[in-house]
Design an enzyme around this catalytic site. Sequence first.
Site, short mmCIF file in Angstrom:
data_model
loop_
_atom_site.label_atom_id
_atom_site.label_comp_id
_atom_site.label_asym_id
_atom_site.label_seq_id
_atom_site.Cartn_x
_atom_site.Cartn_y
_atom_site.Cartn_z
N ASP A 8 -32.27 3.01 -22.41
CA ASP A 8 -31.14 3.94 -22.46
C ASP A 8 -29.89 3.14 -22.82
O ASP A 8 -29.69 2.03 -22.30
CB ASP A 8 -30.93 4.62 -21.11
CG ASP A 8 -32.06 5.58 -20.76
OD1 ASP A 8 -32.95 5.78 -21.61
OD2 ASP A 8 -32.05 6.12 -19.64
N ASP A 129 -35.68 18.90 -19.29
CA ASP A 129 -35.23 18.16 -18.10
C ASP A 129 -34.90 19.18 -17.01
O ASP A 129 -34.05 20.06 -17.24
CB ASP A 129 -34.00 17.32 -18.42
CG ASP A 129 -34.22 16.44 -19.65
OD1 ASP A 129 -35.32 15.90 -19.80
OD2 ASP A 129 -33.28 16.32 -20.46
#
Length: 237
Positions: A8, A129
């Site tokens: 990330d 998500d």
Amino acid sequence: MIILPAIDIKNGQCVRLTKGDFATTEKVAEDPVETALDFVKNGAEWIHMVDLDGALKGNLENSKIFKDVAKETSLKVEIGGGIRSIESIEHYLENGIARVILGSAALRDPELTKEAVKKYGEKIAIGIDAKNGMVSASGWLEDSDTNYIDMAKSMEAIGVSTIIFTDISKDGTLSGPNLDQLGKINEAVSCNIIASGGIHVIDDIKALKEMGIYGAICGKSIYKGTLSLKEAIQYSK
């Protein structure tokens, strides 16, 4: 099953978060390309990358880093975060990215999603998500009233082949994946399901493989050393 080590990016740095909370940002590696090359040495063929700044701002903030990883390694790069237009999708796919993830865009802009899937097929993945089974967006800061199974079915209906499912409460916690929700989504749709969030040890990989899950994203477990990437890849084959 495929194993996707994760990087990330926030402010150009390799970081990990806990439960998507930006206040928990922790730098985990120095250089994205060098980290990716290390993944290759351990047998990785794919890498999962997220533009955290892009997810917050809705545009491509760290795109050079992702393109560099695609250019300078043999990895197939899967990228998400801030991709909310056909132009953004084209930009990545024309610069060596193997698969583009639509998350917030898939929730809010069904026409864009349909167009992207029709045009690019398997190169488009959908990121679902969820918090308590309900889908979140915009870097997980906005909740919706859409159930994760309902969204998965709607994505299947427009021809989506790959879904990345993250239980936000598990993400970055090293507490094990949400096998219950993963099992339900895997049974509900014919799409390939990639598990994300909570993976901690090799037993988690074994459990996912036994369930018939298509892929597993491993982030903090690799950086913290609780999971050997090489062992996970060898077991997954």
